[in-house]
Design an enzyme around this catalytic site. Structure first.
Site, PDB file in Angstrom:
ATOM      1  N   LEU A  48     -17.462  75.199 -15.668  1.00  7.52           N
ATOM      2  CA  LEU A  48     -16.870  76.017 -14.600  1.00  7.52           C
ATOM      3  C   LEU A  48     -16.038  77.160 -15.180  1.00  7.52           C
ATOM      4  O   LEU A  48     -15.907  78.218 -14.582  1.00  7.52           O
ATOM      5  CB  LEU A  48     -15.956  75.153 -13.722  1.00  7.52           C
ATOM      6  CG  LEU A  48     -16.644  74.122 -12.837  1.00  7.52           C
ATOM      7  CD1 LEU A  48     -15.656  73.104 -12.304  1.00  7.52           C
ATOM      8  CD2 LEU A  48     -17.359  74.822 -11.690  1.00  7.52           C
ATOM      9  N   SER A  50     -13.760  78.501 -19.103  1.00  5.90           N
ATOM     10  CA  SER A  50     -13.272  78.192 -20.448  1.00  5.90           C
ATOM     11  C   SER A  50     -11.978  78.936 -20.693  1.00  5.90           C
ATOM     12  O   SER A  50     -11.845  80.093 -20.308  1.00  5.90           O
ATOM     13  CB  SER A  50     -14.267  78.690 -21.498  1.00  5.90           C
ATOM     14  OG  SER A  50     -15.258  77.760 -21.675  1.00  5.90           O
ATOM     15  N   GLY A  51     -11.034  78.261 -21.333  1.00  4.22           N
ATOM     16  CA  GLY A  51      -9.802  78.942 -21.706  1.00  4.22           C
ATOM     17  C   GLY A  51      -9.599  78.802 -23.198  1.00  4.22           C
ATOM     18  O   GLY A  51     -10.471  78.294 -23.902  1.00  4.22           O
ATOM     19  N   ASP A 165       4.442  78.721 -15.624  1.00  2.00           N
ATOM     20  CA  ASP A 165       3.318  79.611 -15.943  1.00  2.00           C
ATOM     21  C   ASP A 165       2.572  79.946 -14.652  1.00  2.00           C
ATOM     22  O   ASP A 165       1.342  79.910 -14.602  1.00  2.00           O
ATOM     23  CB  ASP A 165       2.390  78.927 -16.958  1.00  2.00           C
ATOM     24  CG  ASP A 165       1.442  79.930 -17.608  1.00  2.00           C
ATOM     25  OD1 ASP A 165       1.714  81.155 -17.527  1.00  2.00           O
ATOM     26  OD2 ASP A 165       0.430  79.497 -18.179  1.00  2.00           O
ATOM     27  N   ASN A 353       9.581  71.796   7.699  1.00  2.00           N
ATOM     28  CA  ASN A 353      10.390  72.567   6.745  1.00  2.00           C
ATOM     29  C   ASN A 353       9.689  72.727   5.393  1.00  2.00           C
ATOM     30  O   ASN A 353      10.267  73.216   4.432  1.00  2.00           O
ATOM     31  CB  ASN A 353      11.790  71.956   6.569  1.00  2.00           C
ATOM     32  CG  ASN A 353      11.729  70.627   5.834  1.00  2.00           C
ATOM     33  OD1 ASN A 353      10.654  70.125   5.542  1.00  2.00           O
ATOM     34  ND2 ASN A 353      12.887  70.064   5.530  1.00  2.00           N
ATOM     35  N   ASP A 388       6.492  54.030   4.831  1.00  2.00           N
ATOM     36  CA  ASP A 388       7.314  54.531   3.723  1.00  2.00           C
ATOM     37  C   ASP A 388       7.371  53.482   2.610  1.00  2.00           C
ATOM     38  O   ASP A 388       8.363  52.799   2.408  1.00  2.00           O
ATOM     39  CB  ASP A 388       8.719  54.865   4.256  1.00  2.00           C
ATOM     40  CG  ASP A 388       9.666  55.276   3.140  1.00  2.00           C
ATOM     41  OD1 ASP A 388       9.174  55.703   2.083  1.00  2.00           O
ATOM     42  OD2 ASP A 388      10.893  55.168   3.332  1.00  2.00           O
ATOM     43  N   GLU A 399       1.343  58.597   1.071  1.00  2.00           N
ATOM     44  CA  GLU A 399       1.682  57.584   2.081  1.00  2.00           C
ATOM     45  C   GLU A 399       1.109  58.010   3.434  1.00  2.00           C
ATOM     46  O   GLU A 399       0.568  57.193   4.186  1.00  2.00           O
ATOM     47  CB  GLU A 399       3.203  57.430   2.194  1.00  2.00           C
ATOM     48  CG  GLU A 399       3.821  56.643   1.041  1.00  2.00           C
ATOM     49  CD  GLU A 399       5.347  56.707   0.994  1.00  2.00           C
ATOM     50  OE1 GLU A 399       5.924  55.946   0.216  1.00  2.00           O
ATOM     51  OE2 GLU A 399       5.955  57.534   1.712  1.00  2.00           O
ATOM     52  N   ASP A 459      -4.734  33.442  -3.826  1.00  2.00           N
ATOM     53  CA  ASP A 459      -5.436  32.620  -4.800  1.00  2.00           C
ATOM     54  C   ASP A 459      -5.990  31.360  -4.140  1.00  2.00           C
ATOM     55  O   ASP A 459      -5.418  30.274  -4.249  1.00  2.00           O
ATOM     56  CB  ASP A 459      -4.436  32.280  -5.917  1.00  2.00           C
ATOM     57  CG  ASP A 459      -5.070  31.433  -6.990  1.00  2.00           C
ATOM     58  OD1 ASP A 459      -6.314  31.393  -7.072  1.00  2.00           O
ATOM     59  OD2 ASP A 459      -4.299  30.803  -7.753  1.00  2.00           O
ATOM     60  N   ASN A 461      -8.573  29.391  -4.731  1.00  2.83           N
ATOM     61  CA  ASN A 461      -8.972  28.226  -5.536  1.00  2.83           C
ATOM     62  C   ASN A 461      -7.882  27.747  -6.483  1.00  2.83           C
ATOM     63  O   ASN A 461      -8.107  26.914  -7.350  1.00  2.83           O
ATOM     64  CB  ASN A 461     -10.286  28.505  -6.301  1.00  2.83           C
ATOM     65  CG  ASN A 461     -10.101  29.635  -7.306  1.00  2.83           C
ATOM     66  OD1 ASN A 461      -8.988  30.150  -7.481  1.00  2.83           O
ATOM     67  ND2 ASN A 461     -11.178  30.023  -7.957  1.00  2.83           N
TER      68      ASN A 461
HETATM   69  P1  AMP Z   1      -8.305  76.648 -16.381  1.00  2.00           P
HETATM   70  O1  AMP Z   1      -8.606  76.364 -17.811  1.00  2.00           O
HETATM   71  O2  AMP Z   1      -7.418  75.627 -15.749  1.00  2.00           O
HETATM   72  O3  AMP Z   1      -7.793  78.049 -16.191  1.00  2.00           O
HETATM   73  O4  AMP Z   1      -9.689  76.573 -15.594  1.00  2.00           O
HETATM   74  C1  AMP Z   1     -10.785  77.422 -15.923  1.00  2.00           C
HETATM   75  C2  AMP Z   1     -11.628  77.655 -14.698  1.00  2.00           C
HETATM   76  O5  AMP Z   1     -12.281  76.460 -14.296  1.00  2.00           O
HETATM   77  C3  AMP Z   1     -10.839  78.092 -13.480  1.00  2.00           C
HETATM   78  O6  AMP Z   1     -10.607  79.435 -13.462  1.00  2.00           O
HETATM   79  C4  AMP Z   1     -11.735  77.653 -12.348  1.00  2.00           C
HETATM   80  O7  AMP Z   1     -12.748  78.610 -12.108  1.00  2.00           O
HETATM   81  C5  AMP Z   1     -12.387  76.407 -12.891  1.00  2.00           C
HETATM   82  N1  AMP Z   1     -11.669  75.219 -12.400  1.00  2.00           N
HETATM   83  C6  AMP Z   1     -10.563  74.652 -12.932  1.00  2.00           C
HETATM   84  N2  AMP Z   1     -10.203  73.562 -12.252  1.00  2.00           N
HETATM   85  C7  AMP Z   1     -11.089  73.406 -11.250  1.00  2.00           C
HETATM   86  C8  AMP Z   1     -11.258  72.463 -10.185  1.00  2.00           C
HETATM   87  N3  AMP Z   1     -10.423  71.432 -10.028  1.00  2.00           N
HETATM   88  N4  AMP Z   1     -12.276  72.631  -9.316  1.00  2.00           N
HETATM   89  C9  AMP Z   1     -13.142  73.660  -9.469  1.00  2.00           C
HETATM   90  N5  AMP Z   1     -13.047  74.594 -10.457  1.00  2.00           N
HETATM   91  C10 AMP Z   1     -12.032  74.473 -11.345  1.00  2.00           C
END
Ligand code: AMP
Length: 491
Positions: A48, A50-51, A165, A353, A388, A399, A459, A461
């Site tokens: 989905l 990459s970082g 962040d 609130n 609660d 909850e 329980d 038995n």
């Molecule tokens: P992140 O490394 O957390 O910035 O995630 C990289 C990318 O993965 C994000 O920009 C989203 O496009 C995708 N992504 C991250 N978490 C989710 C999730 N829970 N559901 C769907 N896509 C996700």
């Protein structure tokens, strides 16, 4: 029912009010380390995103095909000395989160090289890409988004958690609903701390040049609000040095062609966010700023199922500690994304609130419309006693979900077996008193003797442990009783 019922009848009866006045079940008890291999439990799907230090992929729970997302953190790419501490810190924070605008976390896996965080899959798109596509947002659109951001911050800050962040890249947006997905830099802060953290464009001056508290998140929220209203960044310079200088001097403009069309209330809120931390507005006050209130009244969500959720809440009875724990597990781990979405809206509607929890008074207000004040007050007394579970005087998000859901829909054999496995930590096929204690009461406030008594209830038995048959009987009996009760009501 149970091994020694006759000797204790009327005393224990499996009723939580007899035995569990100080015990607590926290949602975090069910967001646990899974010691299996990730690929034994989940099938990995497409990437989905990459970082720098993590990938996110779709994954499917092999057992029932449920679609989830997994964040795969490469440990070697985490910088600094305290990598273990950083990982544990992120896990602890994630486990404690329970809010409709925060992605739901399910479980963790870990091997020598990677940490895997399993979370709710969101259909939403990246909030950051949406901002890039829109030049700017109308004030009502911006207020809808900021309202959710302040609601998240108010919830986090109440728990002394600073996100540190906050930026559009850490959020997904599905139609109008925002979800924060990343807590890698979050920290519990009780005194001012000195640490450079976060992303230059969204970081408060005190984070980069001094000491900070949770208030640094309000600065980041101010930067986001500014971008939504104008389409550009408030402190952007010709290079990073100039940007840094502008941030340090809090130098930005609220005049010019674009700003002439922006309301003075919106400008006022920007100035209360982008200012020295000593004068900065709190998340809770920002949530109740007139600019936010003006718009939140207009977009109060239509929730046709609110009455059925309130009805479920009224009839929710918590007859056994163990059954309650199973319901908690099912709510945390097995509720469909669709159900969560609808009930999340209902929760937010009742939580007037926006502090992320429902107070007695907020609930009374809801029931007063149909029951009148006196009956509403007595119903709410009953509801608080049943719902609660952690006895903090509020109904928190999980909850609420647990009680408002139609739990019978989730009592499939497959779900019950998954719940059983969650308790049966040593995979022995039986649940012992120790295993019960570990899941049900993190704080272990109940004595070993009391837990032994609770176990005896189930329980059948009398072998000192709970096997799958006993477990299923206990949980299904409740579903059965409810079905019969409903049938009686109809007749
Ligand atoms: P992140 O490394 O957390 O910035 O995630 C990289 C990318 O993965 C994000 O920009 C989203 O496009 C995708 N992504 C991250 N978490 C989710 C999730 N829970 N559901 C769907 N896509 C996700």
């Amino acid at each position: 029912m149970g091994c020694a019922i006759s000797s204790r009848k009327g005393k224990l009866d499996g009723n939580r009010h007899d035995v569990d006045s100080k015990g607590s079940i926290k949602p975090s008890a069910f967001v646990a380390e899974n010691t299996n291999r990730l690929t034994d439990i989940y099938k990995l799907g497409k990437l989905l995103g990459s970082g720098a230090y993590a990938d996110v992929r779709i994954c499917y729970l092999k057992e029932n095909g449920a679609k989830r997302a997994v964040k795969i953190i490469k440990k070697q790419s985490l910088s600094g000395n305290n990598i273990r501490q950083k990982i544990e810190n992120e896990k602890e924070i994630i486990k404690s989160l329970d809010h409709p605008n925060i992605i739901r976390f399910y479980e963790f896996f870990e091997d020598a090289k990677k940490l895997y965080i399993i979370m709710e899959y969101s259909n939403g798109s990246e909030f950051f890409s949406q901002i890039l596509q829109n030049e700017s947002y109308s004030e009502i659109q911006a207020a809808k988004i900021m309202y959710q951001i302040f609601s998240i911050l108010s919830y986090l800050h109440d728990k002394n958690i600073a996100h540190r962040d906050l930026k559009p890249e850490s959020m997904l947006i599905d139609k109008d609903t925002l979800k924060v997905i990343d807590f890698a830099e979050a920290s519990v802060i009780t005194t001012r701390i000195s640490q450079k953290v976060g992303s230059l464009f969204y970081s408060a001056p005190e984070v980069m040049f001094g000491t900070h508290t949770t208030s640094c998140d309000l600065w980041s929220a101010g930067v986001i609000l500014y971008i939504l209203l104008t389409g550009y960044h408030p402190f952007s310079g010709i290079n990073d040095d100039e940007t840094l200088k502008n941030i340090k001097n809090i130098k930005y403009t609220t005049t010019g062609k674009i700003w002439n069309q922006i309301s003075s209330l919106a400008k006022e809120l920007v100035s209360l966010l982008l200012c020295d931390h000593s004068r900065r507005i709190s998340a809770n006050d920002a949530l109740h700023h007139p600019w936010i209130l003006n718009f939140t009244q207009i977009f109060s969500p239509e929730t046709p199922i609110i009455s059925s959720a309130l009805e479920n809440l009224k009839h929710f009875t918590n007859t056994s500690v163990l059954r309650d724990a199973v319901h908690f597990f099912l709510t945390m781990q097995r509720v469909s994304t669709g159900d969560i979405k609808i009930l999340g809206e209902v929760f937010k509607k009742i939580d007037k609130n926006d502090d992320g929890k429902i107070s007695k008074q907020e609930l009374i207000n809801e029931y007063t419309n149909t029951l009148g004040v006196i009956q509403a007050e007595s119903e709410v007394e009953k509801i608080m006693k049943e719902v609660d579970t952690n006895n903090d005087g509020y109904i928190n998000y999980t909850e609420f979900l647990k009680a408002a859901l139609d739990i019978r829909k989730m009592l499939s054999i497959e779900n019950l077996r998954a719940a059983f496995r969650n308790f049966d930590k040593d995979f022995s096929g039986r649940i012992s008193v120790l295993e019960l204690k570990r899941v049900v009461s993190e704080r272990n406030l109940l004595s070993h003797k009391t837990w032994t008594e609770i176990l005896k209830e189930v329980d059948l038995n009398c072998d000192g442990e709970i096997d799958l048959i006993e477990f299923e009987k206990l949980v299904l009996m409740k579903g059965q009783a409810e079905t019969e009760e409903n049938a009686d009501d109809k007749n």
